[in-house]
Structures are given as C-alpha cells and as structure tokens.
Enzyme design. Structure first.
Site, PDB file in Angstrom:
ATOM      1  N   GLU A  80       0.829  -1.199   0.000  1.00  0.00           N
ATOM      2  CA  GLU A  80       0.000   0.000   0.000  1.00  0.00           C
ATOM      3  C   GLU A  80       0.864   1.248   0.000  1.00  0.00           C
ATOM      4  O   GLU A  80       1.765   1.391   0.840  1.00  0.00           O
ATOM      5  CB  GLU A  80      -0.907   0.039   1.233  1.00  0.00           C
ATOM      6  CG  GLU A  80      -2.035  -0.970   1.223  1.00  0.00           C
ATOM      7  CD  GLU A  80      -2.911  -0.850   2.460  1.00  0.00           C
ATOM      8  OE1 GLU A  80      -3.981  -1.465   2.457  1.00  0.00           O
ATOM      9  OE2 GLU A  80      -2.531  -0.154   3.425  1.00  0.00           O
ATOM     10  N   CYS A  81       0.590   2.156  -0.919  1.00  0.00           N
ATOM     11  CA  CYS A  81       1.183   3.491  -0.936  1.00  0.00           C
ATOM     12  C   CYS A  81       2.719   3.419  -0.830  1.00  0.00           C
ATOM     13  O   CYS A  81       3.384   3.002  -1.766  1.00  0.00           O
ATOM     14  CB  CYS A  81       0.580   4.359   0.163  1.00  0.00           C
ATOM     15  SG  CYS A  81       0.738   6.135  -0.142  1.00  0.00           S
TER      16      CYS A  81
END
Length: 432
Positions: free
Chosen positions: A319-320
């Site tokens: 994520e991210c």
C-alpha cells in the site's frame, strides 16, 4: 449497557491543536491512574501514534463511512466496558467532511470540546465558540478551550468573550512548549520527536490547570458486539514490514488478520532484516520510504529476501509507500533518484504539493471495501489496473489496484474490517 465518561475533541479547523489537547487529556488522566481509551476520527496513522504514546493503549479509528456505524458502536461499547474515560479526537473542522466529526459526536451523543487556536485573535474567539456550539442542535456541546494563548491578559480577554450559556474550559499557552512538530503527511512520528514524553508531561501539567482536569460526565453507550469474522486465513503466515519507513498500519487491520487465523510476524527493511523465509505473504504498508530511500536502496538482505519471496510466487500486499518501495525507482523531493526493489515496473517521484486526498471505496466480487488515499508522489507505470477505487461520496474515479505476478499494489489504504473476505482474497492471491 455500559456508561463511561467521554469527550469528543473537535476544533474550528485543522491545525488548531486537537492532537496536542487530546494527548494532554489522555496523559493527565492516565497518570491519575485511570484507564483511558482514545479513538481518532477518520483515516489517520500519525495522530494515533502520538495518542497511543500518551495513553499507553492502541488507538482505533472511528468513522461512520469507512469503519461503519455498527463497528463504531461495537468499538465504543467495548471501550466503555473496560475504560474509565473515552476520548475521541475529531478530524479537520468540527463540521467538515461527509460524514463529519459532528455527525459522529451526534450519533453517539458524546459532548464536544471545541479547541480554538486563539493566536492573533481576541473578541472573535467568542463568536467562533458561539457558532460551533449553536450551529447544530443535535451536537452535544461540553465547552471551549483556547489554545496557543499569548499571555495571562490574552487569556482573560478570551474568557470574557464567551457568551452566557457556554462553558469556557480554560487555555493552553504558547509558552508551554507542547506543540507537536509536523511534516508533509502530518505529525512527525513519535520516535522522531526529541523529548516527546517530556512534552506530553508538560501538556498534561497545563491541562491540569483547566476545568478539564476533572472527568466529563458519563455517556451511555449501547451494548454491541460484532460477529467473529470467518477464519479465511487459518495457517497463513503474514509478515508485516514495521519500522519508521513502513508504519501506516491500522490496528484493526492487524486484529482482523489474526481473527481470521493468520500468524503475524514483523520485520524491518530499514534494519536490513530479511523477510521471513516461511512467510506465506508479506504486507508492505505505507509510511515514509522517501525519507529513507538511500538506506532502503542499499539494504541487500531485505531486498534479496523480498525478491526471493516474489520469485517463489508468494503473495505481497503493498500500500502506498510499500508500493513505492517495490518500484524500479523513487525520486525524492530534492530530485535524487534512488533504485528501489525493481519488482514492480514503474517510477515514482515525490512532489511538494498533495497529489490526492480522499475517502475511497473499491467494489470487489466480495462487495465494497472502504479506505482512503493521501500521498505526495506521482507514479508512472506500464501496469494496467485490475480494479479502480472510487471517491466515497462523489463516485469519481479513485486509485488503481494493480496485480503484477504475486504482488497486489495500490495507493489506497484499505480498512480491511470493512470486507474481511476481500482482505483474505488479497493475501491468498485470489480473484477480487
């Protein structure tokens, strides 16, 4: 049917000092021997780190959309059964957003303490306090606290502006040296704040001089629990990257993985620790890889272990910031280009302006999963999205979810309890 003293800490806008005040309240009452549970409204990772340091317990998110009404009710009921005091920090201004902090406070009838940064202000303080208290009849109001007050005379002027019928709870001074430092994604992480505990102690000392030194009145919380999630991850070993570069993790997400039967371990890419060889899946959360890009690029043991994991076709959920780590390159804010792991094709670059900030939802074959996005980087990649999230309220196209071999990657920070089946599918490499 649990009752528990509770207070909702809202504000007139962002950057008024909500987190400082909430942390001060938590530390004051904790050192008085009380069991304090703190919640944060909405999607946030940094404020909860500070608040956890202040109260000594994990800080969970409450949000009527992302977390959901029933889950919020169950989290509050559990806290009310166990705690002597519940504190809820709001997000942005009290009435900002859909749903807003005010919506949450009204739903659970938790009285609002309004924090107003009073620097550069005199009589207008009373007008803002009056507006916050009277804007909506359904929002219970406890009182107002002046923050960043310049002097005793300034404090007196502010207190004299409060209309009859509103409670003035006191003030915190600029001279107290309690403000928390910030950087581009919000507050600085606790381990990077020099003398944080001394700062929290000073903040608690300041709160002790206000009416907030006493407990607020009890609030009734309906008794509620949520059913246990299905054990869709029995026997699955999930290793989570956890350090200053990868720290944006919802406690509720980890709780869910464990409740679904997963065995959880952690490793630190910053410390050049290898991902566990026996891990079935890796979770690379968001954080600040851009601040540690040189170290991450040169830590060969971690690099080789993650590459070997992917080569064995084992799952990775990124994520991210975790996704940026897997790309070919990451260019920092100074323009220096760093070689990353090269396990996802593409290049990311940091920028000084915000790229995207929004609540998100992604529709899967298992139903909708909620979350949010908040990043200062841009991505160039030949990868094609397998799914797109959407803006939670407008429906506009949101972040892409990529599948590349055994890697699932996205800018979206998903709140996995909103859809346990979809979360399990991510870690088992199943269709979404």
């Amino acid at each position: 049917m649990p009752d528990c003293p509770a207070l909702f800490i809202g504000a007139s806008a962002s950057h008024q000092g909500k987190t400082t005040v909430t942390a001060a309240l938590a530390r004051h009452h904790t050192r008085c021997g009380l069991n304090v549970r703190v919640f944060k409204t909405g999607p946030d990772f940094l404020d909860p780190m500070i608040l956890e340091r202040a109260c000594g317990a994990p800080v969970y998110s409450l949000h009527l959309s992302m977390v959901g009404l029933d889950a919020c009710r169950a989290l509050l009921a559990q806290a009310a059964r166990e705690a002597d005091l519940i504190l809820i920090e709001g997000v942005m201004g009290l009435f900002d957003g859909t749903p807003s902090s005010a919506d949450l406070a009204a739903t659970f009838n938790v009285p609002v303490l309004a924090v107003i940064g009073a620097h550069g202000m005199a009589q207008t303080f009373g007008a803002i306090a009056f507006g916050l208290a009277r804007y909506r009849d359904d929002v219970p109001f406890h009182g107002v606290l002046a923050n960043r007050v310049a002097s005793a005379r300034h404090a007196q002027m502010l207190s004299e502006t409060i209309p009859d019928g509103l409670r003035y709870c006191g003030h915190l001074s600029n001279a107290d040296d309690i403000a928390l430092p910030e950087r581009h994604l919000g507050l600085t992480q606790p381990d990077e704040v020099a003398g944080l505990d001394a700062r929290l102690e000073r903040a608690a000392d300041a709160i002790a001089q206000t009416t907030l030194a006493e407990l607020p009145p009890p609030v009734h919380f309906d008794d509620a629990t949520l059913p246990a999630p299905p054990r869709l991850l029995d026997g699955v070993h999930i290793a989570i990257a956890r350090d200053a570069a990868f720290s944006f993790v919802y406690p509720a997400n980890v709780d869910l993985l464990a409740a679904m039967g997963a065995r959880i371990s952690t490793f630190s890419p910053l410390a050049n620790e290898p991902a566990p060889h026996d891990a079935d899946a890796l979770y690379l959360p968001g954080g600040y890889p851009e601040l540690h890009a040189s170290a991450l690029a040169s830590n060969e043991r971690t690099r080789a272990s993650i590459a070997a994991h992917v080569e064995r076709k084992k799952m990775v959920v990124a994520e991210c910031g975790g996704m940026l780590y897997l790309l070919d390159t990451l260019t920092d804010i100074e323009g220096t280009r760093h070689a990353m792991l090269g396990l996802l094709p593409g290049d990311a670059a940091m920028q000084r302006k915000l790229s995207r900030l929004a609540m998100q939802r992604i529709d899967t074959m298992h139903g909708a999963m909620t979350g949010h996005t908040f990043h200062y980087s841009t991505l160039q990649t030949p990868m094609q999205a397998v799914l797109h999230a959407a803006h939670a309220t407008t429906g506009a196209e949101g972040e892409a979810l990529y599948r590349h071999g055994s890697v699932s990657a996205t800018y979206m920070h998903a709140y996995w309890p909103s859809n346990p089946a979809a979360a399990a599918a991510l870690f088992r490499g199943e269709s979404l």
